[in-house]
Design an enzyme around this catalytic site. Sequence first.
Site, PDB file in Angstrom:
ATOM      1  N   ASP A  30       9.465 119.899  44.744  1.00 46.90           N
ATOM      2  CA  ASP A  30       9.620 118.443  44.642  1.00 46.90           C
ATOM      3  C   ASP A  30      11.071 118.116  44.963  1.00 46.90           C
ATOM      4  O   ASP A  30      11.959 118.956  44.768  1.00 46.90           O
ATOM      5  CB  ASP A  30       9.262 117.966  43.226  1.00 46.90           C
ATOM      6  CG  ASP A  30       8.918 116.483  43.188  1.00 46.90           C
ATOM      7  OD1 ASP A  30       7.733 116.153  43.017  1.00 46.90           O
ATOM      8  OD2 ASP A  30       9.846 115.647  43.339  1.00 46.90           O
ATOM      9  N   LYS A  35      12.787 116.632  37.576  1.00 46.92           N
ATOM     10  CA  LYS A  35      11.389 117.018  37.367  1.00 46.92           C
ATOM     11  C   LYS A  35      11.222 118.530  37.524  1.00 46.92           C
ATOM     12  O   LYS A  35      10.563 119.191  36.724  1.00 46.92           O
ATOM     13  CB  LYS A  35      10.521 116.273  38.401  1.00 46.92           C
ATOM     14  CG  LYS A  35       9.067 116.194  38.038  1.00 46.92           C
ATOM     15  CD  LYS A  35       8.271 115.501  39.129  1.00 46.92           C
ATOM     16  CE  LYS A  35       8.305 113.982  39.004  1.00 46.92           C
ATOM     17  NZ  LYS A  35       7.615 113.322  40.127  1.00 46.92           N
ATOM     18  N   THR A  85       0.877 108.342  47.291  1.00 50.35           N
ATOM     19  CA  THR A  85       0.671 107.365  48.365  1.00 50.35           C
ATOM     20  C   THR A  85       0.519 105.998  47.699  1.00 50.35           C
ATOM     21  O   THR A  85      -0.579 105.446  47.623  1.00 50.35           O
ATOM     22  CB  THR A  85      -0.593 107.690  49.195  1.00 50.35           C
ATOM     23  OG1 THR A  85      -1.695 107.910  48.300  1.00 50.35           O
ATOM     24  CG2 THR A  85      -0.395 108.923  50.040  1.00 50.35           C
ATOM     25  N   LEU A 148      -9.322 114.488  40.452  1.00 51.94           N
ATOM     26  CA  LEU A 148      -9.027 114.645  39.014  1.00 51.94           C
ATOM     27  C   LEU A 148      -8.804 113.311  38.324  1.00 51.94           C
ATOM     28  O   LEU A 148      -8.316 112.341  38.909  1.00 51.94           O
ATOM     29  CB  LEU A 148      -7.833 115.575  38.790  1.00 51.94           C
ATOM     30  CG  LEU A 148      -6.444 115.205  39.293  1.00 51.94           C
ATOM     31  CD1 LEU A 148      -5.733 114.245  38.364  1.00 51.94           C
ATOM     32  CD2 LEU A 148      -5.629 116.473  39.418  1.00 51.94           C
ATOM     33  N   GLU A 150      -6.966 111.499  35.077  1.00 52.48           N
ATOM     34  CA  GLU A 150      -5.906 111.725  34.100  1.00 52.48           C
ATOM     35  C   GLU A 150      -6.560 111.893  32.734  1.00 52.48           C
ATOM     36  O   GLU A 150      -7.576 111.282  32.433  1.00 52.48           O
ATOM     37  CB  GLU A 150      -4.919 110.565  34.115  1.00 52.48           C
ATOM     38  CG  GLU A 150      -4.094 110.624  35.384  1.00 52.48           C
ATOM     39  CD  GLU A 150      -3.051 109.525  35.489  1.00 52.48           C
ATOM     40  OE1 GLU A 150      -2.668 108.972  34.453  1.00 52.48           O
ATOM     41  OE2 GLU A 150      -2.644 109.239  36.623  1.00 52.48           O
ATOM     42  N   LYS A 205     -12.900 110.321  49.281  1.00 50.47           N
ATOM     43  CA  LYS A 205     -12.047 109.965  48.143  1.00 50.47           C
ATOM     44  C   LYS A 205     -12.002 108.454  47.909  1.00 50.47           C
ATOM     45  O   LYS A 205     -12.214 107.972  46.796  1.00 50.47           O
ATOM     46  CB  LYS A 205     -10.641 110.529  48.381  1.00 50.47           C
ATOM     47  CG  LYS A 205      -9.628 110.150  47.320  1.00 50.47           C
ATOM     48  CD  LYS A 205     -10.027 110.696  45.956  1.00 50.47           C
ATOM     49  CE  LYS A 205      -9.212 110.087  44.854  1.00 50.47           C
ATOM     50  NZ  LYS A 205      -8.084 110.882  44.444  1.00 50.47           N
ATOM     51  N   LEU A 251     -19.592 101.879  32.789  1.00 49.37           N
ATOM     52  CA  LEU A 251     -20.140 100.531  32.610  1.00 49.37           C
ATOM     53  C   LEU A 251     -19.574  99.912  31.344  1.00 49.37           C
ATOM     54  O   LEU A 251     -20.267  99.163  30.660  1.00 49.37           O
ATOM     55  CB  LEU A 251     -21.664 100.586  32.527  1.00 49.37           C
ATOM     56  CG  LEU A 251     -22.463 100.574  33.832  1.00 49.37           C
ATOM     57  CD1 LEU A 251     -23.956 100.464  33.536  1.00 49.37           C
ATOM     58  CD2 LEU A 251     -22.037  99.427  34.761  1.00 49.37           C
ATOM     59  N   CYS A 261      -4.484 105.035  40.676  1.00 50.18           N
ATOM     60  CA  CYS A 261      -5.452 105.306  41.746  1.00 50.18           C
ATOM     61  C   CYS A 261      -6.358 104.126  42.083  1.00 50.18           C
ATOM     62  O   CYS A 261      -6.264 103.578  43.171  1.00 50.18           O
ATOM     63  CB  CYS A 261      -6.299 106.523  41.391  1.00 50.18           C
ATOM     64  SG  CYS A 261      -5.338 108.033  41.434  1.00 50.18           S
TER      65      CYS A 261
HETATM   66  C1  UDX Z   1      -9.654 107.806  38.817  1.00 53.16           C
HETATM   67  C2  UDX Z   1     -10.974 108.482  39.207  1.00 53.16           C
HETATM   68  O1  UDX Z   1     -11.872 108.453  38.095  1.00 53.16           O
HETATM   69  C3  UDX Z   1     -10.704 109.903  39.649  1.00 53.16           C
HETATM   70  O2  UDX Z   1     -11.904 110.530  40.059  1.00 53.16           O
HETATM   71  C4  UDX Z   1      -9.701 109.880  40.798  1.00 53.16           C
HETATM   72  O3  UDX Z   1      -9.388 111.180  41.214  1.00 53.16           O
HETATM   73  C5  UDX Z   1      -8.430 109.150  40.370  1.00 53.16           C
HETATM   74  O4  UDX Z   1      -8.753 107.849  39.899  1.00 53.16           O
HETATM   75  P1  UDX Z   1      -8.084 107.867  36.670  1.00 53.16           P
HETATM   76  O5  UDX Z   1      -7.127 106.992  37.416  1.00 53.16           O
HETATM   77  O6  UDX Z   1      -7.556 109.007  35.871  1.00 53.16           O
HETATM   78  O7  UDX Z   1      -9.152 108.502  37.679  1.00 53.16           O
HETATM   79  O8  UDX Z   1      -8.848 106.891  35.682  1.00 53.16           O
HETATM   80  P2  UDX Z   1     -10.371 106.563  35.291  1.00 53.16           P
HETATM   81  O9  UDX Z   1     -10.840 107.457  34.231  1.00 53.16           O
HETATM   82  O10 UDX Z   1     -11.205 106.457  36.511  1.00 53.16           O
HETATM   83  O11 UDX Z   1     -10.188 105.121  34.652  1.00 53.16           O
HETATM   84  C6  UDX Z   1      -9.639 104.055  35.433  1.00 53.16           C
HETATM   85  C7  UDX Z   1      -9.519 102.806  34.642  1.00 53.16           C
HETATM   86  O12 UDX Z   1     -10.798 102.223  34.459  1.00 53.16           O
HETATM   87  C8  UDX Z   1      -8.894 102.901  33.267  1.00 53.16           C
HETATM   88  O13 UDX Z   1      -7.982 101.839  33.119  1.00 53.16           O
HETATM   89  C9  UDX Z   1     -10.070 102.764  32.333  1.00 53.16           C
HETATM   90  O14 UDX Z   1      -9.688 102.220  31.088  1.00 53.16           O
HETATM   91  C10 UDX Z   1     -10.967 101.814  33.111  1.00 53.16           C
HETATM   92  N1  UDX Z   1     -12.402 101.892  32.797  1.00 53.16           N
HETATM   93  C11 UDX Z   1     -13.069 103.067  32.968  1.00 53.16           C
HETATM   94  C12 UDX Z   1     -13.086 100.761  32.377  1.00 53.16           C
HETATM   95  O15 UDX Z   1     -12.503  99.681  32.242  1.00 53.16           O
HETATM   96  N2  UDX Z   1     -14.421 100.857  32.114  1.00 53.16           N
HETATM   97  C13 UDX Z   1     -15.120 102.005  32.254  1.00 53.16           C
HETATM   98  O16 UDX Z   1     -16.329 102.005  31.997  1.00 53.16           O
HETATM   99  C14 UDX Z   1     -14.416 103.158  32.689  1.00 53.16           C
END
Ligand code: UDX
Length: 433
Positions: A30, A35, A85, A148, A150, A205, A251, A261
Amino acid sequence: MKLSVIGCGYLGAVHAAAMASLGHDVVGIDVDETKIALLANGETPFFEPGLDEILRDALASGRLRFSTDYAEIADADVHFIGVGTPQRRDGAGADLTYVDSAIQDILPHLKPGSLVAGKSTVPVGTAARLAEIVAPSGARLAWNPEFLREGFAVKDTIEPDRLVYGVADATRDEDTAILDAVYAKALAADTPRLVTDYATAELVKVAANSFLATKISFINAMAEIAEVTGADVTQLADAIGHDVRIGRRFLNAGVGFGGGCLPKDIRAFAARAEELGKGESVAFLKQVDEINLRRRQRVVDLVVDSFDGQPFDRRVAVLGLAFKPDSDDIRDSPALDVAVRLKGLGAEVVSYDPEAMETARRAHPQLTYAASLDEALRGAEAVVVVTEWKQFRALDPERTAELVDRPVVFDGRNILDPSAWRAAGWTYTGMGR
Ligand code: UDX
């Protein structure tokens, strides 16, 4: 195998440690010296359950090292690109500065026959462009998107639910064999693996994230309808979720999605579709984004209404800052946004989050951060739950009522039991229930 991982943020740091824990010899690179120093010392620059353990074990095994020097990657067989990105400052598209500079920086060190495997989320068409830049070195390029989540990043990396390899047609077999060797353990556990062209891998993706975002905005749109009809969106989600074609996961109505993301990926996808002359194909993503952003304002409006439109100097406990539980990530966080908006309206906002207070403080020093959950609640005239942490889910309504000045709660994540809270004397308002 000998691997390098370029970029040691959420994606790269986890990937580097996870690959070393699988037995590969890994160097993480990096440009951020702080970091790299932290990681080399076994400390994680962000909160991610389980990462500390695999990081320390991998460092102790001698199979993992970190550096800011690109020359260190010279003998690697595969170079994973895991740089960010983010959304461009001047528009909705993706900023590819970090990807482009990572490719330029590794170029002088690529040995012929090695594979550059992009993991970053990029606009469709990027891999084909980068493949041409890489080709003169004798190395090849593949796109191997990362899915993935988080909070589950370690598990998702070691035991992914699918593997996607976007490869060049001419070297399909060789490149597939190299990536198969990297992911041998997951493949032995029958993880589905799809070998595609570049464009498909890139689109997988953004299509996956667009679908997930759409699912959340769909249920939040239903919440808006439920709010004017008296229906309960939680029961509605349970009922439609029993249809296996729909499914109950993703849901949950509430203040909507955030993070590094989903928001930027749907915007970048819409921008890329416009460039391709197919803006109308994903025009719905604009509405997905709008529905999502409306839900943040909705909870703010509910709080303001509870003060008869006069939130000035009223004490509001905002529970949650991270965009999701088990994370200290505040990028595009609905929770933090709600706190900032209420503060902007003059409310005396006191925020609490089990992990994200330091990251939030750095970005928003003007907010007040409580040292404990109790401290945030004490004297509050409204309690707003905006991140679905299990500590908040487990709050005891009777004990909490003793701490606050006015028992009024807004359940921005629909995680509290309305009848239990009402029975304890609270005025409970959920999102669409
Ligand atoms: C997401 C994708 O799930 C993952 O596959 C991709 O690689 C990266 O982006 P992440 O950003 O870690 O992962 O979060 P995610 O678990 O998807 O939740 C995203 C947001 O949606 C959160 O703010 C969560 O609180 C919200 N959420 C999730 C809702 O509001 N309702 C739901 O039913 C599920």
